[in-house]
Write an enzyme that holds these catalytic residues in place. Structure first.
Site, PDB file in Angstrom:
ATOM      1  CB  CYS A  60     -10.881 101.577 -31.155  1.00  0.00           C
ATOM      2  SG  CYS A  60     -10.666 102.523 -32.653  1.00  0.00           S
ATOM      3  NE  ARG A  62     -14.800  97.214 -28.940  1.00  0.00           N
ATOM      4  CZ  ARG A  62     -15.816  97.868 -28.361  1.00  0.00           C
ATOM      5  NH1 ARG A  62     -16.707  97.170 -27.674  1.00  0.00           N
ATOM      6  NH2 ARG A  62     -15.943  99.160 -28.466  1.00  0.00           N
ATOM      7  CD1 TRP A  88     -13.344 100.577 -37.912  1.00  0.00           C
ATOM      8  CD2 TRP A  88     -13.136  98.369 -37.775  1.00  0.00           C
ATOM      9  NE1 TRP A  88     -14.074 100.041 -38.928  1.00  0.00           N
ATOM     10  CE2 TRP A  88     -13.978  98.687 -38.890  1.00  0.00           C
ATOM     11  CE3 TRP A  88     -12.872  97.048 -37.521  1.00  0.00           C
ATOM     12  CZ2 TRP A  88     -14.546  97.716 -39.698  1.00  0.00           C
ATOM     13  CZ3 TRP A  88     -13.432  96.080 -38.337  1.00  0.00           C
ATOM     14  CH2 TRP A  88     -14.255  96.414 -39.405  1.00  0.00           C
ATOM     15  CG  ASN A 107     -13.731 103.224 -29.208  1.00  0.00           C
ATOM     16  OD1 ASN A 107     -13.795 103.501 -30.403  1.00  0.00           O
ATOM     17  ND2 ASN A 107     -14.585 102.403 -28.612  1.00  0.00           N
ATOM     18  N   GLY A 108     -13.369 106.406 -30.503  1.00  0.00           N
ATOM     19  CA  GLY A 108     -14.356 107.440 -30.827  1.00  0.00           C
ATOM     20  C   GLY A 108     -13.780 108.357 -31.895  1.00  0.00           C
ATOM     21  CD  GLU A 149     -30.878  94.788 -47.050  1.00  0.00           C
ATOM     22  OE1 GLU A 149     -30.508  94.419 -48.179  1.00  0.00           O
ATOM     23  OE2 GLU A 149     -30.342  94.394 -45.991  1.00  0.00           O
ATOM     24  CE  LYS A 207     -30.237  91.441 -44.292  1.00  0.00           C
ATOM     25  NZ  LYS A 207     -29.474  92.176 -45.181  1.00  0.00           N
ATOM     26  CD  GLU A 209     -28.686  87.843 -46.081  1.00  0.00           C
ATOM     27  OE1 GLU A 209     -29.117  88.899 -45.586  1.00  0.00           O
ATOM     28  OE2 GLU A 209     -27.497  87.615 -46.244  1.00  0.00           O
ATOM     29  CG  HIS A 269     -47.517  95.363 -64.907  1.00  0.00           C
ATOM     30  ND1 HIS A 269     -48.290  95.749 -65.984  1.00  0.00           N
ATOM     31  CD2 HIS A 269     -47.325  96.478 -64.169  1.00  0.00           C
ATOM     32  CE1 HIS A 269     -48.502  97.049 -65.934  1.00  0.00           C
ATOM     33  NE2 HIS A 269     -47.933  97.530 -64.843  1.00  0.00           N
ATOM     34  CE  LYS A 328     -20.823  90.810 -42.371  1.00  0.00           C
ATOM     35  NZ  LYS A 328     -22.231  91.245 -42.501  1.00  0.00           N
TER      36      LYS A 328
HETATM   37  C1  AGP Z   1     -26.235  90.844 -46.986  1.00  0.00           C
HETATM   38  O1  AGP Z   1     -27.018  90.592 -45.831  1.00  0.00           O
HETATM   39  C2  AGP Z   1     -25.449  89.641 -47.404  1.00  0.00           C
HETATM   40  N1  AGP Z   1     -24.594  89.214 -46.366  1.00  0.00           N
HETATM   41  C3  AGP Z   1     -24.777  89.810 -48.758  1.00  0.00           C
HETATM   42  O2  AGP Z   1     -25.779  90.069 -49.705  1.00  0.00           O
HETATM   43  C4  AGP Z   1     -23.721  90.944 -48.871  1.00  0.00           C
HETATM   44  O3  AGP Z   1     -24.351  92.190 -48.816  1.00  0.00           O
HETATM   45  C5  AGP Z   1     -23.020  90.805 -50.229  1.00  0.00           C
HETATM   46  O4  AGP Z   1     -22.329  89.568 -50.240  1.00  0.00           O
HETATM   47  C6  AGP Z   1     -22.027  91.947 -50.498  1.00  0.00           C
HETATM   48  O5  AGP Z   1     -21.034  91.935 -49.529  1.00  0.00           O
HETATM   49  P1  AGP Z   1     -20.086  93.230 -49.388  1.00  0.00           P
HETATM   50  O6  AGP Z   1     -20.973  94.367 -48.961  1.00  0.00           O
HETATM   51  O7  AGP Z   1     -19.075  92.865 -48.337  1.00  0.00           O
HETATM   52  O8  AGP Z   1     -19.461  93.501 -50.730  1.00  0.00           O
END
Ligand code: AGP
Length: 602
Positions: free
Chosen positions: A2, A27, A75, A99-100, A478, A482, A485, A501, A597
């Site tokens: 928030c 935020r 939020w 906020n909290g 993951e 990262k 990406e 393998h 995003k």
């Molecule tokens: C993760 O770093 C990416 N931005 C992407 O893989 C993301 O996790 C994926 O598009 C799923 O998004 P969501 O968690 O909003 O469903």
């Protein structure tokens, strides 16, 4: 997270508040409101959705003359994003913003309801204003009432309160959530961060945890548990863009550092003394359920995979994980004894949403783990657990992944409690490890500068393998995502035991292997996998509590009393590695090319 703003002075207050809230939009929020007291008149406005809706509602209102005022962007953590749940929350003659998370709000609320207090909202915040007025109705002293109120709150709060009982003061308190005070002559400002007051205040004081007080007649009187205290201000920053990132170079960097703090919010009110509890869940959701299917995309798929290991091992419930875009078209066999869990930071990912609708059409009960309340996936699910990570601006997900994984760990214990597949002794050990997670997520200067130095060696080569076993296989996936990406270098996550393998054929000095070597899970197995690679001259960056002589680079971890603490500490290291390589390559860390995003299309 928030956002809070406040202003005491003679200038027009509505614009100061709305402009300040506008600066806090980054935020993230789902509703907003303002409250003003001037010449004995209380005014307040609230609106759900964008701040423009609040501007629309207040377009015919202007304040003038001396007054006190507060504003808030919410939020949602407790209670849906509605006008009733939007702040400021009102009592009979006072307003509060917060906020909290007030951890003991249920007990306080029940006490007040027994006294006949009527609550309008579902929020924890509303307890603050009713508690204040209960105290004031008995002692007629606003400052004393505020002190008594704050003394009863447990948890994290940054709060402002204004009241007709003392219409020239703004009362404030800070513990665990950020808040600062801005000064410019007799004008006094409050905000969650610098940006709302840049260009208005000239001096600033950053409140410390446990501090509280009041602003009156152009002056701030400050207290802590030892009584009244003096304080000195400092010059306020002037660069808004930098201020939004709190001085970090990128939102992603800031969000990596935030993980330790937001993890406290994720656990708050859920991680109890002797068990896990989700007040937002009804245990009936798990009735007649004998297996779980988790469906997600990208990073959320990786947290889902991590959760599947925990659910099977600790809660003893079969768990299958699906990539949503695959699940949608494979004509899956579904039955009603399966609980269908979706994981999504945005709550709007098209593939995940459509998969959820498929499961619902097949009659499955559904639960979503999401960071955005009232999102499409949350609304479509029978139950939802919010990760409380606050807005995640970096396209490459970090704190959302960390909090999703924590929610899955807590859900594992919650299911194990319901199905009685865990002893109290084992449960206590899990809870104890959980409490140390914020420490394992801390980014030290020593670690960050080590990763910055290391990153210079990994800017080329013909690719990266991130390898791990068990829980560390999804973490390897993951870590590779990262890096891909934000550096645009090729990387893949692989089960360590699978390298022989096929992929080991790639081993040479230009093949960079990031080896996740936890002490608490199959260390000897992963060690021999990495030795096989070293024997073929692969360049290895080993991450482990145990020194590993054969590694070309080595990052020693310190939290190794539980696999999940090792998981979170190694997660931060892989995040920093990707960040620093991307920085060296001159990429846009927050907005990588070709990515969005939220992927709301197929
Ligand atoms: C993760 O770093 C990416 N931005 C992407 O893989 C993301 O996790 C994926 O598009 C799923 O998004 P969501 O968690 O909003 O469903």
């Amino acid at each position: 997270m928030c956002g809070i703003v406040g202003y005491l002075g003679k200038n027009e207050k509505k614009e100061i508040l709305l402009d300040g809230l506008q600066e806090l939009e980054y935020r993230g929020y789902d509703s907003a409101g303002i409250a003003i007291i001037e010449d004995k008149k209380l005014k307040n406005f609230k609106a759900v959705g964008r701040l423009q809706n609040l501007r629309e509602k207040t377009k015919d209102y202007l304040s003038n003359g001396f007054g006190v005022s507060i504003g808030h962007t919410r939020w949602a953590t407790h209670g849906k994003p509605t006008e009733l749940n939007a702040h400021p929350h009102m009592g009979a003659y006072s307003f509060v913003v917060h906020n909290g998370i007030i951890e003991n709000y249920q007990a306080l609320k029940e006490e007040l309801q027994e006294d006949g207090v009527q609550f309008l909202s579902q929020t924890d915040t509303e307890t603050i204003v009713h508690l204040f007025e209960k105290n004031y109705n008995s002692n007629s002293n606003a400052w004393q009432s505020f002190q008594e109120t704050i003394a009863k709150l447990e948890g994290a709060y940054a709060t402002l309160l204004i009241t007709e009982a003392d219409e020239e003061s703004i009362y404030f308190a800070k513990n665990g959530s950020p808040m600062l005070i801005g000064f410019n002559g007799d004008d006094i400002y409050f905000a969650s961060s610098d940006t709302p007051i840049i260009g208005k205040a000239t001096e600033v004081y950053y409140l410390e945890d446990g501090e509280f007080g009041f602003a009156k007649n152009g002056k701030v009187t400050l207290f802590d548990s030892n009584g009244e205290k003096s304080f000195s201000t400092q010059a306020l920053a002037t660069n808004k863009a930098m201020a939004q990132k709190d001085g970090f170079r990128f939102f992603m960097e800031k969000e990596i550092y935030e993980q330790s703090q937001v993890m406290n919010d994720t656990m708050m009110g859920r991680l109890l003394e002797d068990r896990v509890d989700f007040e937002e869940l009804d245990e009936k959701l798990f009735e007649n359920i004998d297996n779980i299917k988790i469906c997600a995309c990208g990073t959320s798929y990786h947290s889902a995979l991590t959760g599947s290991y925990l659910l099977e091992r600790v809660a003893k419930i079969p768990c299958q994980v699906e990539i949503a875009s695959e699940f949608r078209y494979k004509k899956p066999l579904l039955n009603e004894r399966t609980l269908f869990i979706t994981i999504s930071q945005s709550g709007e990912t098209a593939d995940t949403l459509e998969a959820l609708k498929m499961a619902k059409r097949a009659g499955l009960k559904s639960l979503s783990i999401c960071n955005v309340d009232n999102s499409s996936i949350v609304r479509e699910s029978n139950g939802a657990i919010l990760t409380r990570a606050g807005i995640e601006k970096g396209v490459a997900s970090t704190k959302a992944f960390a909090t999703q994984t924590m929610v899955l760990w807590m859900l594992t214990l919650y299911v194990a409690q319901i199905k009685k597949t865990i002893s109290q002794e084992q449960l206590n050990a899990e809870l104890e490890a959980m409490r140390h997670t914020p420490k394992a997520l801390l980014v030290t200067d020593k670690l960050h500068s080590k990763m910055t130095r290391l990153s210079k060696r990994y800017l080329h080569g013909h690719g990266f393998f991130f390898i791990g076993r068990d829980l560390f296989f999804p973490l390897a996936l993951e870590g590779a995502l990262k890096l891909k990406e934000i550096s645009y270098l090729h990387a893949e996550g692989y089960p360590a035991g699978e390298m022989k393998h096929g992929p080991i054929a790639l081993a040479d000095s230009e093949l960079f292997t990031i080896a996740l070597m936890p002490k608490t899970l199959h260390y000897d197995k992963i060690k021999s996998n990495v030795e096989e690679l070293c024997a073929r001259d692969a360049t290895v960056l080993a991450i482990s509590p145990e020194p590993f002589e054969l590694a070309d680079d080595f990052v020693q971890t310190i939290y190794y009393t539980h696999p999940m603490l090792e998981f979170f500490e190694m997660m931060v290291i892989t995040q920093l590695l990707a960040l620093e390589i991307s920085v060296r390559l001159g990429n846009d860390v927050d907005m990588p090319k070709n990515l969005a995003k939220s992927v709301t299309v197929e």
